[in-house]
Design an enzyme around this catalytic site. Structure first.
Site, PDB file in Angstrom:
ATOM      1  N   GLY A 158      -7.296   2.969   5.044  1.00 47.90           N
ATOM      2  CA  GLY A 158      -6.801   4.341   5.134  1.00 47.90           C
ATOM      3  C   GLY A 158      -7.875   5.332   4.734  1.00 47.90           C
ATOM      4  O   GLY A 158      -8.986   4.950   4.361  1.00 47.90           O
ATOM      5  N   LYS A 171       3.664   1.511   1.423  1.00 49.81           N
ATOM      6  CA  LYS A 171       2.361   1.438   2.082  1.00 49.81           C
ATOM      7  C   LYS A 171       2.560   1.033   3.542  1.00 49.81           C
ATOM      8  O   LYS A 171       3.624   0.614   3.933  1.00 49.81           O
ATOM      9  CB  LYS A 171       1.457   0.425   1.369  1.00 49.81           C
ATOM     10  CG  LYS A 171       1.045   0.907  -0.007  1.00 49.81           C
ATOM     11  CD  LYS A 171       0.060  -0.026  -0.720  1.00 49.81           C
ATOM     12  CE  LYS A 171      -1.078  -0.513   0.126  1.00 49.81           C
ATOM     13  NZ  LYS A 171      -1.840   0.558   0.799  1.00 49.81           N
ATOM     14  N   GLY A 218       1.251   3.110   6.202  1.00 49.17           N
ATOM     15  CA  GLY A 218       1.080   4.226   7.127  1.00 49.17           C
ATOM     16  C   GLY A 218      -0.031   3.952   8.133  1.00 49.17           C
ATOM     17  O   GLY A 218       0.015   4.397   9.286  1.00 49.17           O
ATOM     18  N   GLU A 270      -2.799  -5.986   3.395  1.00 49.49           N
ATOM     19  CA  GLU A 270      -2.877  -5.300   2.091  1.00 49.49           C
ATOM     20  C   GLU A 270      -2.059  -6.049   1.043  1.00 49.49           C
ATOM     21  O   GLU A 270      -2.499  -6.239  -0.098  1.00 49.49           O
ATOM     22  CB  GLU A 270      -2.373  -3.861   2.223  1.00 49.49           C
ATOM     23  CG  GLU A 270      -3.294  -2.983   3.057  1.00 49.49           C
ATOM     24  CD  GLU A 270      -2.733  -1.608   3.357  1.00 49.49           C
ATOM     25  OE1 GLU A 270      -3.514  -0.741   3.751  1.00 49.49           O
ATOM     26  OE2 GLU A 270      -1.514  -1.390   3.209  1.00 49.49           O
ATOM     27  N   LYS A 304       1.520  12.330  -3.195  1.00 48.56           N
ATOM     28  CA  LYS A 304       2.098  10.995  -2.965  1.00 48.56           C
ATOM     29  C   LYS A 304       3.039  10.553  -4.095  1.00 48.56           C
ATOM     30  O   LYS A 304       3.751   9.574  -3.955  1.00 48.56           O
ATOM     31  CB  LYS A 304       0.968   9.956  -2.838  1.00 48.56           C
ATOM     32  CG  LYS A 304      -0.136  10.285  -1.830  1.00 48.56           C
ATOM     33  CD  LYS A 304       0.294   9.982  -0.430  1.00 48.56           C
ATOM     34  CE  LYS A 304      -0.801  10.163   0.601  1.00 48.56           C
ATOM     35  NZ  LYS A 304      -1.811   9.145   0.607  1.00 48.56           N
TER      36      LYS A 304
HETATM   37  C1  5RP Z   1      -2.556   1.720   5.217  1.00 51.36           C
HETATM   38  C2  5RP Z   1      -2.002   2.184   3.921  1.00 51.36           C
HETATM   39  C3  5RP Z   1      -2.664   3.362   3.274  1.00 51.36           C
HETATM   40  O1  5RP Z   1      -3.015   3.020   1.978  1.00 51.36           O
HETATM   41  C4  5RP Z   1      -1.700   4.508   3.249  1.00 51.36           C
HETATM   42  O2  5RP Z   1      -1.238   4.736   4.551  1.00 51.36           O
HETATM   43  C5  5RP Z   1      -2.366   5.771   2.688  1.00 51.36           C
HETATM   44  O3  5RP Z   1      -3.269   6.267   3.626  1.00 51.36           O
HETATM   45  P1  5RP Z   1      -4.233   7.495   3.325  1.00 51.36           P
HETATM   46  O4  5RP Z   1      -5.161   7.067   2.253  1.00 51.36           O
HETATM   47  O5  5RP Z   1      -4.922   7.734   4.643  1.00 51.36           O
HETATM   48  O6  5RP Z   1      -3.378   8.658   2.909  1.00 51.36           O
HETATM   49  O7  5RP Z   1      -1.061   1.660   3.380  1.00 51.36           O
HETATM   50  O8  5RP Z   1      -1.784   0.690   5.774  1.00 51.36           O
END
Ligand code: 5RP
Length: 218
Positions: A28, A93, A95, A102, A120
């Site tokens: 991310g 998590k 996104g 992960e 967040k």
């Molecule tokens: C990816 C994830 C990321 O950690 C989460 O989406 C946060 O993303 P970002 O750092 O772009 O805000 O779980 O699968």
């Protein structure tokens, strides 16, 4: 400060938690800022295990050796972002769609350092639609089961995970008991992984705020 500036600040702060050896690195935009900071001190580590193909490419582009998880065993530290996190260190998590790898790398790590900007941090998880990685042939079945649980699943269009699966994003869940919900979702046949990280929460949250980086623990 912009959201990206807050993410950069926590990425810099996370370098204090980087031990010698091999570390786990998440996926991310926040994790990408961390990789940039890690590249500046890469002599301190032997290499990294990546939670996605994208992260592996990025690490390699900075000259950081990428190891297969099966070749290294337990990791001291895993550093990653989150879409939502509570004061109990429970997270949503996925996104970026990398939730399965992960969760695997987090499970193999002694310490999970979560990096997040202040937007967040939430009291109750679920405003961010909960990502679920699903075996493609089970998509409709799993979606029906999720509706029975009170969610509104939506297929992430045009997206395939690194494992060749699809993602359903579930809106409308008010997740009062993340451990119970994570366990229940894991029981649905066809679900590979759900994006709740409550059974294995973060150990440390580095939260980027306009007043600086705050360190939180459960
Ligand atoms: C990816 C994830 C990321 O950690 C989460 O989406 C946060 O993303 P970002 O750092 O772009 O805000 O779980 O699968």
């Amino acid at each position: 400060m912009t959201q990206d500036e807050l993410k950069k600040a926590v990425a810099r702060a996370a370098i204090d938690y980087v031990p010698q050896g091999i570390i786990g690195v998440g996926t991310g935009s926040t994790a990408n800022f961390f990789i940039e900071e890690l590249a500046k001190v890469k002599g301190r580590i032997d290499g990294a295990v990546a939670s996605s193909e994208a992260t592996a490419q990025r690490l390699k582009s900075h000259g950081i050796t990428v190891y297969e998880l099966n070749d290294v065993g337990e990791l001291e530290v895993y550093v990653d972002g989150a879409d939502e996190i509570t004061a109990h260190m429970h997270m949503i998590k996925g996104g970026g769609g990398a939730l399965t790898r992960e969760k695997i790398v987090a499970a193999c790590s002694r310490k999970f350092i979560c990096l997040a900007d202040q937007s967040k941090l939430v009291d109750v998880l679920g405003r961010f639609p909960l990502p679920i990685e699903v075996i493609p042939m089970a998509r409709s079945y799993v979606a029906r089961k999720l509706v029975q649980l009170g969610g509104q699943p939506r297929l992430r269009e045009g997206f395939t995970t690194d494992n060749g699966n699809v993602i359903l994003d579930i809106a409308g869940l008010n997740i009062m008991n993340p451990v119970e919900m994570e366990t229940r979702l894991n029981q649905i046949v066809g679900v590979v992984t759900n994006g709740l990280f409550a059974l294995r929460p973060a150990d440390v949250l580095l939260l980027g705020t306009t007043d600086g980086v705050t360190t939180m623990r459960a």
